[in-house]
Design an enzyme around this catalytic site. Structure first.
Site, PDB file in Angstrom:
ATOM      1  N   GLN A 130       1.934  -6.037  -3.268  1.00  0.00           N
ATOM      2  CA  GLN A 130       2.369  -6.170  -1.871  1.00  0.00           C
ATOM      3  C   GLN A 130       3.640  -5.323  -1.657  1.00  0.00           C
ATOM      4  O   GLN A 130       3.854  -4.364  -2.368  1.00  0.00           O
ATOM      5  CB  GLN A 130       2.616  -7.629  -1.476  1.00  0.00           C
ATOM      6  CG  GLN A 130       1.353  -8.490  -1.376  1.00  0.00           C
ATOM      7  CD  GLN A 130       0.784  -8.912  -2.709  1.00  0.00           C
ATOM      8  OE1 GLN A 130       1.449  -9.555  -3.501  1.00  0.00           O
ATOM      9  NE2 GLN A 130      -0.452  -8.567  -2.983  1.00  0.00           N
ATOM     10  N   GLY A 189      -4.553  -4.276  -3.864  1.00  0.00           N
ATOM     11  CA  GLY A 189      -5.553  -3.244  -4.149  1.00  0.00           C
ATOM     12  C   GLY A 189      -4.788  -1.987  -4.499  1.00  0.00           C
ATOM     13  O   GLY A 189      -4.186  -1.371  -3.628  1.00  0.00           O
ATOM     14  N   HIS A 190      -4.751  -1.652  -5.783  1.00  0.00           N
ATOM     15  CA  HIS A 190      -3.959  -0.513  -6.249  1.00  0.00           C
ATOM     16  C   HIS A 190      -4.908   0.614  -6.660  1.00  0.00           C
ATOM     17  O   HIS A 190      -5.709   0.447  -7.582  1.00  0.00           O
ATOM     18  CB  HIS A 190      -3.057  -0.927  -7.420  1.00  0.00           C
ATOM     19  CG  HIS A 190      -2.010  -1.932  -7.016  1.00  0.00           C
ATOM     20  ND1 HIS A 190      -1.069  -2.434  -7.876  1.00  0.00           N
ATOM     21  CD2 HIS A 190      -1.744  -2.502  -5.806  1.00  0.00           C
ATOM     22  CE1 HIS A 190      -0.286  -3.285  -7.220  1.00  0.00           C
ATOM     23  NE2 HIS A 190      -0.688  -3.350  -5.968  1.00  0.00           N
ATOM     24  N   ASP A 199       0.806  -1.228   0.000  1.00  0.00           N
ATOM     25  CA  ASP A 199       0.000   0.000   0.000  1.00  0.00           C
ATOM     26  C   ASP A 199       0.835   1.273   0.000  1.00  0.00           C
ATOM     27  O   ASP A 199       0.412   2.307   0.531  1.00  0.00           O
ATOM     28  CB  ASP A 199      -0.978   0.009   1.201  1.00  0.00           C
ATOM     29  CG  ASP A 199      -1.865  -1.211   1.220  1.00  0.00           C
ATOM     30  OD1 ASP A 199      -2.194  -1.708   0.133  1.00  0.00           O
ATOM     31  OD2 ASP A 199      -2.221  -1.676   2.317  1.00  0.00           O
ATOM     32  N   LYS A 240       2.802  10.230  -0.071  1.00  0.00           N
ATOM     33  CA  LYS A 240       1.978  10.627   1.081  1.00  0.00           C
ATOM     34  C   LYS A 240       2.708  11.542   2.053  1.00  0.00           C
ATOM     35  O   LYS A 240       2.406  11.551   3.245  1.00  0.00           O
ATOM     36  CB  LYS A 240       1.415   9.374   1.782  1.00  0.00           C
ATOM     37  CG  LYS A 240       0.617   8.489   0.835  1.00  0.00           C
ATOM     38  CD  LYS A 240      -0.185   7.417   1.518  1.00  0.00           C
ATOM     39  CE  LYS A 240      -1.588   7.864   1.822  1.00  0.00           C
ATOM     40  NZ  LYS A 240      -2.495   6.760   2.126  1.00  0.00           N
ATOM     41  N   ALA A 277      -7.490  -0.979   0.722  1.00  0.00           N
ATOM     42  CA  ALA A 277      -8.169  -0.819  -0.566  1.00  0.00           C
ATOM     43  C   ALA A 277      -8.857  -2.117  -0.991  1.00  0.00           C
ATOM     44  O   ALA A 277      -9.757  -2.102  -1.823  1.00  0.00           O
ATOM     45  CB  ALA A 277      -7.165  -0.384  -1.632  1.00  0.00           C
ATOM     46  N   LYS A 328       1.730   2.256  -5.047  1.00  0.00           N
ATOM     47  CA  LYS A 328       2.263   1.725  -6.307  1.00  0.00           C
ATOM     48  C   LYS A 328       1.336   2.038  -7.488  1.00  0.00           C
ATOM     49  O   LYS A 328       1.787   2.435  -8.558  1.00  0.00           O
ATOM     50  CB  LYS A 328       2.465   0.206  -6.197  1.00  0.00           C
ATOM     51  CG  LYS A 328       3.455  -0.199  -5.114  1.00  0.00           C
ATOM     52  CD  LYS A 328       3.535  -1.702  -4.945  1.00  0.00           C
ATOM     53  CE  LYS A 328       2.289  -2.324  -4.349  1.00  0.00           C
ATOM     54  NZ  LYS A 328       2.012  -1.995  -2.938  1.00  0.00           N
ATOM     55  N   GLY A 329       0.015   1.849  -7.251  1.00  0.00           N
ATOM     56  CA  GLY A 329      -0.955   2.055  -8.328  1.00  0.00           C
ATOM     57  C   GLY A 329      -0.844   3.464  -8.891  1.00  0.00           C
ATOM     58  O   GLY A 329      -0.766   3.661 -10.108  1.00  0.00           O
TER      59      GLY A 329
HETATM   60  P1  GDP Z   1      -0.850   0.402  -3.499  1.00  0.00           P
HETATM   61  O1  GDP Z   1      -1.429  -0.891  -3.058  1.00  0.00           O
HETATM   62  O2  GDP Z   1       0.610   0.489  -3.255  1.00  0.00           O
HETATM   63  O3  GDP Z   1      -1.209   0.780  -4.917  1.00  0.00           O
HETATM   64  O4  GDP Z   1      -1.505   1.505  -2.560  1.00  0.00           O
HETATM   65  P2  GDP Z   1      -3.053   1.622  -2.131  1.00  0.00           P
HETATM   66  O5  GDP Z   1      -3.843   2.090  -3.292  1.00  0.00           O
HETATM   67  O6  GDP Z   1      -3.501   0.382  -1.442  1.00  0.00           O
HETATM   68  O7  GDP Z   1      -2.969   2.711  -0.987  1.00  0.00           O
HETATM   69  C1  GDP Z   1      -2.429   3.975  -1.205  1.00  0.00           C
HETATM   70  C2  GDP Z   1      -3.498   5.024  -0.852  1.00  0.00           C
HETATM   71  O8  GDP Z   1      -2.887   6.293  -0.757  1.00  0.00           O
HETATM   72  C3  GDP Z   1      -4.575   5.169  -1.913  1.00  0.00           C
HETATM   73  O9  GDP Z   1      -5.779   5.550  -1.284  1.00  0.00           O
HETATM   74  C4  GDP Z   1      -4.064   6.320  -2.773  1.00  0.00           C
HETATM   75  O10 GDP Z   1      -5.103   7.021  -3.449  1.00  0.00           O
HETATM   76  C5  GDP Z   1      -3.418   7.187  -1.731  1.00  0.00           C
HETATM   77  N1  GDP Z   1      -2.248   7.970  -2.166  1.00  0.00           N
HETATM   78  C6  GDP Z   1      -1.249   7.630  -3.032  1.00  0.00           C
HETATM   79  N2  GDP Z   1      -0.299   8.584  -3.062  1.00  0.00           N
HETATM   80  C7  GDP Z   1      -0.712   9.545  -2.205  1.00  0.00           C
HETATM   81  C8  GDP Z   1      -0.135  10.776  -1.761  1.00  0.00           C
HETATM   82  O11 GDP Z   1       0.959  11.182  -2.153  1.00  0.00           O
HETATM   83  N3  GDP Z   1      -0.837  11.487  -0.823  1.00  0.00           N
HETATM   84  C9  GDP Z   1      -2.035  11.061  -0.327  1.00  0.00           C
HETATM   85  N4  GDP Z   1      -2.643  11.816   0.580  1.00  0.00           N
HETATM   86  N5  GDP Z   1      -2.602   9.910  -0.724  1.00  0.00           N
HETATM   87  C10 GDP Z   1      -1.945   9.170  -1.634  1.00  0.00           C
HETATM   88  P1  IMO Z   2      -0.920  -4.169  -2.283  1.00  0.00           P
HETATM   89  O1  IMO Z   2      -0.478  -4.684  -3.628  1.00  0.00           O
HETATM   90  C1  IMO Z   2      -0.986  -4.659   2.032  1.00  0.00           C
HETATM   91  C2  IMO Z   2      -1.018  -8.756   3.576  1.00  0.00           C
HETATM   92  C3  IMO Z   2      -2.289  -9.210   4.268  1.00  0.00           C
HETATM   93  C4  IMO Z   2      -1.702 -10.216   5.240  1.00  0.00           C
HETATM   94  C5  IMO Z   2      -0.574 -10.852   4.439  1.00  0.00           C
HETATM   95  C6  IMO Z   2      -0.950 -12.157   3.762  1.00  0.00           C
HETATM   96  O2  IMO Z   2      -2.219  -3.467  -2.324  1.00  0.00           O
HETATM   97  O3  IMO Z   2       0.162  -3.382  -1.639  1.00  0.00           O
HETATM   98  P2  IMO Z   2      -2.495 -12.837   1.734  1.00  0.00           P
HETATM   99  O4  IMO Z   2      -3.872 -12.388   1.321  1.00  0.00           O
HETATM  100  O5  IMO Z   2      -1.453 -12.543   0.697  1.00  0.00           O
HETATM  101  O6  IMO Z   2      -2.474 -14.250   2.196  1.00  0.00           O
HETATM  102  O7  IMO Z   2      -2.143 -11.966   3.024  1.00  0.00           O
HETATM  103  O8  IMO Z   2      -0.211  -9.907   3.453  1.00  0.00           O
HETATM  104  N1  IMO Z   2      -1.234  -8.228   2.203  1.00  0.00           N
HETATM  105  C7  IMO Z   2      -1.189  -6.924   1.889  1.00  0.00           C
HETATM  106  N2  IMO Z   2      -1.009  -5.840   2.673  1.00  0.00           N
HETATM  107  N3  IMO Z   2      -1.089  -4.526   0.699  1.00  0.00           N
HETATM  108  C8  IMO Z   2      -1.239  -5.595  -0.106  1.00  0.00           C
HETATM  109  O9  IMO Z   2      -1.210  -5.513  -1.442  1.00  0.00           O
HETATM  110  C9  IMO Z   2      -1.325  -6.875   0.498  1.00  0.00           C
HETATM  111  N4  IMO Z   2      -1.492  -8.128   0.023  1.00  0.00           N
HETATM  112  C10 IMO Z   2      -1.418  -8.951   1.082  1.00  0.00           C
HETATM  113  O10 IMO Z   2      -2.922  -8.150   4.923  1.00  0.00           O
HETATM  114  O11 IMO Z   2      -1.133  -9.550   6.333  1.00  0.00           O
HETATM  115 MG    MG Z   3      -2.934  -1.623  -1.807  1.00  0.00          MG
END
Ligand code: GDP
Ligand code: IMO
Ligand code: MG
Length: 428
Positions: free
Chosen positions: A223, A40-41, A13, A330, A298, A16-17
């Site tokens: 991840q 969840g990106h 999280d 962030k 996400a 990356k997305g």
């Molecule tokens: P990912 O799994 O690495 O793609 O990240 P996620 O989408 O799960 O979580 C990142 C969250 O931070 C999402 O809600 C994005 O919209 C948000 N986000 C990404 N970059 C920034 C930033 O620079 N500032 C803020 N405030 N939010 C951000």
């Molecule tokens: P993105 O790509 C954050 C965590 C789960 C759990 C562990 C194992 O959005 O960054 P699993 O479902 O793979 O068996 O879970 O890994 N986990 C993540 N945490 N971001 C993710 O993906 C994750 N994918 C798995 O919360 O602790």
């Molecule tokens: Mg994510």
């Protein structure tokens, strides 16, 4: 032509997305190489928000090819839902979304086994997203799995029944676990028909042909490195190699072809699920980070655990991945903090260390913090590094020095263009 990599350096999280979506405009192909619908990106642009689980984050860039590589595990039901969302907004993917034949399929029973075995672990549970990831990779390494290419086989149903029977045997170990397989199975087979209509390729030939033709390829990690099956906080990890080496196995490219490795970290740290998190703040400051950062999963909506940035942890993952450039996201979330903490070392079993201990899950790890002045300025509209308040630019420079890696991009908000570009990442 080299293949660049973008991946998360923490526990997932990292944003990356957003960064892949932004940088994708400079590439011809974006490819996912591991993980599955546990990811969840989030992408935000033109007032819209999308969360992608299986589909690469390059899909909204017109004409760009997107590949779901062999290292990914695919739940056809989730994939169909994602495709429907693309249809709803008129994003045409039919001739530019490719799926590797060797990617493994997540069956409904994989999800049941995930849920049943997690429930049986009680307080020791990993906090899995329950998407069936672990059991699917177990079947892959156990040589029982079903792959995307199998759906075209005349014996597909037979192969499915065999695996289903094995899974039902395993589920007998959890007599209290309830499920309705017939209903779920019908939906799954309908989704398989949708999957069949997508373009299936031998991913390894496909990607190498693209590279040979001079196409620019970006590999999108899911991840984070601390969730890597080998190097993460085992057993509180996911079941794939999330680090750079996973690109070679997950796409079928050689290590010689890896170009830039772009590592992403938040300006603080989060984790969702169980397991060690040295700099976790179980106090009002942690709560404040969660609120300010909107730190809720996400994929699952779960509140994310929050804490300060951790230099030993980041140095570890920069080393494992061979990171050449850093992206920090962030930073705007810290706008109102009077002080910002950063861990420089750990106290672990009576000794001071700047390394990740092997038995991190067993002991009490105490971070040694350095506190930095906050900037009390809204950063979300900034586009220029020189326009940052001194405390913010000092924080970035301090991180760069400690991590011995240049910070090329600073993200100041969730929208696609909310970025400060320091050195443009040049795609060669
Ligand atoms: P990912 O799994 O690495 O793609 O990240 P996620 O989408 O799960 O979580 C990142 C969250 O931070 C999402 O809600 C994005 O919209 C948000 N986000 C990404 N970059 C920034 C930033 O620079 N500032 C803020 N405030 N939010 C951000
Ligand atoms: P993105 O790509 C954050 C965590 C789960 C759990 C562990 C194992 O959005 O960054 P699993 O479902 O793979 O068996 O879970 O890994 N986990 C993540 N945490 N971001 C993710 O993906 C994750 N994918 C798995 O919360 O602790
Ligand atoms: Mg994510």
């Amino acid at each position: 032509m080299a293949i660049d990599v973008i991946l998360g350096l923490q526990w997932g999280d990292e944003g990356k997305g957003k960064i892949v979506d932004y940088l994708a405009s400079q590439y011809d192909v974006v490819a996912r190489f591991q993980g599955g619908p546990n990811a969840g990106h989030t992408l935000k642009f033109d007032g819209q928000k999308f969360v992608l689980h299986t589909i690469p984050s390059g899909i909204f860039r017109k004409n760009l090819i997107n590949l779901i590589g062999n290292g990914v595990v695919i739940d056809p039901i989730t994939l169909e839902k994602e495709l429907k969302k693309l249809d709803e907004v008129g994003t045409d993917y039919k001739d530019r979304l490719f799926i590797a034949n060797k990617a493994h399929l997540i069956l409904p029973t994989h999800r049941y086994i995930d849920a049943a075995s997690e429930a049986a672990k009680g307080v020791e549970k990993i906090g899995s997203t329950l998407k069936g990831i672990g059991p699917t990779y177990m079947d892959k390494t156990g040589r029982n799995g079903l792959r995307v290419g199998d759906v075209f086989s005349p014996n597909f149903r037979e192969k499915y029944e065999l695996l289903r029977a094995k899974h039902l045997g395993l589920l007998k170990l959890y007599p209290e676990f309830d499920f309705n397989l017939e209903k779920e199975e019908a939906v799954w087979f309908e989704s398989i028909e949708v999957l069949k209509k997508l373009i299936n390729v031998d991913g390894e030939y496909f990607i190498n042909d693209q590279l040979k033709q001079g196409k620019k390829v970006l590999a999108e990690g899911a991840q984070g490195s601390m969730l890597d099956i080998d190097f993460g906080t085992y057993p509180f990890v996911t079941s794939s190699n999330t680090v750079t080496s996973g690109v070679c196995n997950g796409l079928g490219v050689s290590p010689h072809q890896i170009g830039e490795v772009i590592g992403i970290t938040k300006a603080y740290c989060t984790r969702v699920g169980g397991g060690p998190f040295p700099t976790e703040l179980l106090n009002a400051t942690g709560e404040r980070l969660r609120e300010a950062g909107g730190e809720f999963g996400a994929t699952t909506g779960r509140p994310r655990r929050c804490g300060w940035l951790d230099i030993p942890q980041l140095r570890y993952t920069i080393m494992l991945n061979g990171v050449t450039k850093l992206v920090i996201t962030k930073i705007d979330v810290l706008d109102e903090f009077e002080e910002i903490g950063v861990s420089l070392a750990y106290r672990y079993n009576g000794t001071l260390t700047d390394r990740m201990p092997f038995d991190i899950c067993d002991g009490v790890i105490e971070p040694v913090y350095e506190m930095h002045a906050g900037w009390n300025t809204v950063l979300s509209g900034k586009t220029d590094f020189d326009g940052l308040p001194e405390a913010a630019s000092n924080y970035v420079k301090f991180l760069e020095e400690k991590l011995e890696t240049p910070i090329s991009i600073i993200s100041v908000g969730p929208e696609r263009e909310q970025l400060i570009l320091r050195d443009i990442i040049e795609v060669v």
